[in-house]
Design an enzyme around this catalytic site. Structure first.
Site: not given
Ligand SMILES: NC(=O)c1ccc[n+]([C@@H]2O[C@H](COP(=O)([O-])OP(=O)(O)OC[C@H]3O[C@@H](n4cnc5c(N)ncnc54)[C@H](O)[C@@H]3O)[C@@H](O)[C@H]2O)c1
Length: 462
Positions: A296
């Site tokens: 992030c």
């Molecule tokens: N990790 C954090 O602390 C956090 C906090 C707030 C917001 N976010 C935001 O949330 C979002 C997700 O982050 P995250 O940390 O969970 O990511 P992550 O990489 O842990 O998880 C994302 C998941 O999406 C899946 N994926 C990718 N492409 C796909 C598709 N086309 N169809 C279905 N699944 C698909 C991946 O396989 C993965 O399991 C991002 O935008 C991030 O900026 C993250």
């Protein structure tokens, strides 16, 4: 077209009866806790992911994220409240579809919305009248309406953009156009590993494409979250999330810069922050460190910088903060080189142990971790680098790095074997007095050794 109130009323009935099915796309650090939260609140949840490993693990009731308890997953899988699949045709069975896919930067440090686009493309053939689609991934203002919506509308169903009034709690429905499906943006504010605030305790900000969409999203989220706040557009909701992360990024840069000044002035920045934070108003503490990590803070502000260019607007605070924060790993390595120099040693040929690969303590996430950049810089300068991290028994291949290393065991003998030990991540499980006792030199980037008495000559706080 279905009349707006009929569509909303039917959505409301299913939500309030908890007969609505909730689909979560992207079962990572954000999507999995969200799926579990809706399952906890009595909804049938189906998780969708393109990663077959995650789908199989969930279906077996297993957790692949250390801080998410397996028992919780297993209970929901057994009761059939939670399912996982890679079969996107099942999206048509869902009442609400929540998108939690990655939003990284590309090789040119520009927004990579390919995951959001691909996800929207995979929803479109299955999109149903009356379904609610919410984007939760962090992104620049305009993404929901400019990127996601046009792809979904290729289905032939419409969700017209229309402004509405809201006081945060109540949405005015008067001027709502007829809409076939509902669409909104609601930023994920998950803080992985945070034991103080659970997902449902963090208020959910919601912005609808139109008033029916805003109201539907509010209906859904208020079933699982303690508080919701509806803002007047998807753009305002998108911007709110970017503001939160930019605020952290800029303030961390400020203390990182002040740390460098304090070091020159012989002042302890950590003591200064502890003193300043006793002011009961007008000051929020931020802490210096080896650089920014995670999915992030190092990334999201640059989504805004990119979008701001369209308006010929330079985001100077963000650029400067990025410059300062990304120079911190160099500062750590320079501090180590200076300390070795005082001992008539040089980095070239030194054996260095890096403690902590995760970008912050007590989690198993190494994305953008400054530890990796520190290891790279050390290797570039000829040091022999190894690491320990209880959360990473081996270092997997990453987009930018492939060290091919395994975590070394932390014993008095191994610690004494290195010319220097860097505390890059202050995991709670580390025994800091023992680390200082046995290591020859400790470079502490987190003030983790603050309570260690004696051996000051061995510790470099930087
Ligand atoms: N990790 C954090 O602390 C956090 C906090 C707030 C917001 N976010 C935001 O949330 C979002 C997700 O982050 P995250 O940390 O969970 O990511 P992550 O990489 O842990 O998880 C994302 C998941 O999406 C899946 N994926 C990718 N492409 C796909 C598709 N086309 N169809 C279905 N699944 C698909 C991946 O396989 C993965 O399991 C991002 O935008 C991030 O900026 C993250």
């Amino acid at each position: 077209m279905v009349a707006k109130n009929e569509l909303l009323a039917s959505f409301q009935t299913r939500i309030e009866a908890k007969s609505a099915q909730v689909g979560v796309i992207g079962l990572g650090y954000v999507g999995l806790p969200l799926a579990l939260l809706f399952a906890d609140n009595g909804f049938a949840v189906c998780g969708f992911d393109v990663d077959p490993h995650k789908v199989t693990e969930l279906e077996r009731g297993k957790s692949y994220i250390k801080h998410i308890p397996e028992t919780l997953i297993a209970t929901h899988i057994r009761s059939k409240r939670l399912r996982a699949t890679a079969d996107f045709s099942r999206l048509r069975e869902m009442d609400a579809i929540l998108i939690c896919v990655p939003t990284p930067l590309d090789a040119h440090r520009e927004p990579d919305l390919s995951f959001v686009r691909d996800t929207a493309e995979s929803i479109t053939p299955h999109l149903q009248r009356g379904q609610l689609v919410v984007l939760e991934s962090t992104t620049y203002p305009g993404t929901t309406e400019e990127v996601m919506l046009p792809i979904l509308e290729k289905s032939g169903l419409r969700c017209p953009v229309n402004s509405y009034a809201t006081d945060g709690h109540q949405v005015t429905l008067d001027a709502d156009p007829e809409t076939d499906f509902l669409a909104a943006f609601s930023p994920e504010r998950e803080d992985p590993g945070n034991k103080q605030f659970k997902t449902h305790q963090v208020p959910k900000v919601i912005g609808g494409v139109n008033s029916s969409s805003a109201q539907a999203a509010q209906l859904l989220y208020s079933q699982a979250f303690e508080k919701t706040l509806v803002v007047s557009s998807t753009r305002a909701a998108e911007m709110a999330k970017i503001l939160e992360n930019t605020y952290r990024c800029v303030n961390i840069a400020l203390v990182n810069e002040l740390k460098l000044l304090c070091m020159r002035m012989g002042i302890d920045i950590w003591e200064v922050i502890e003193a300043a934070k006793t002011k009961p108003f007008g000051f929020t503490p931020f802490y210096p460190g080896p650089g920014l990590g995670g999915h992030c803070i190092p990334i999201d502000p640059f989504y805004l910088t990119w979008k701001a260019r369209e308006y010929e607007f330079p985001t100077r605070f963000i650029e400067l903060a990025g410059e300062i924060n990304s120079s911190m790993p160099e500062h750590v390595v320079a501090s180590m080189a200076a300390a070795l120099n005082l001992r008539k040693q040089c980095l070239h040929g030194s054996r260095v142990l890096v403690l902590g690969i995760a970008y912050k303590k007590d989690i198993d996430d190494a994305r953008e971790s400054p530890s990796l950049r520190i290891m790279e810089l050390l290797q570039e300068r000829g040091a022999q680098v190894e690491y320990n991290d209880p959360y990473f028994p081996h270092l997997p291949k990453m987009r930018k790095y492939d060290f091919g290393l395994r975590s070394v065991e932390l014993t008095p003998e191994t610690l004494a074997n290195y010319d220097a030990v860097v505390i890059a991540t202050d995991h709670s499980s580390y025994d800091y007095p023992a680390i200082v006792r046995h290591a020859r030199l400790v470079v502490d980037t987190r003030n983790a050794t603050r309570a260690v008495r004696g051996h000051d000559e061995k510790i470099v706080r930087c």
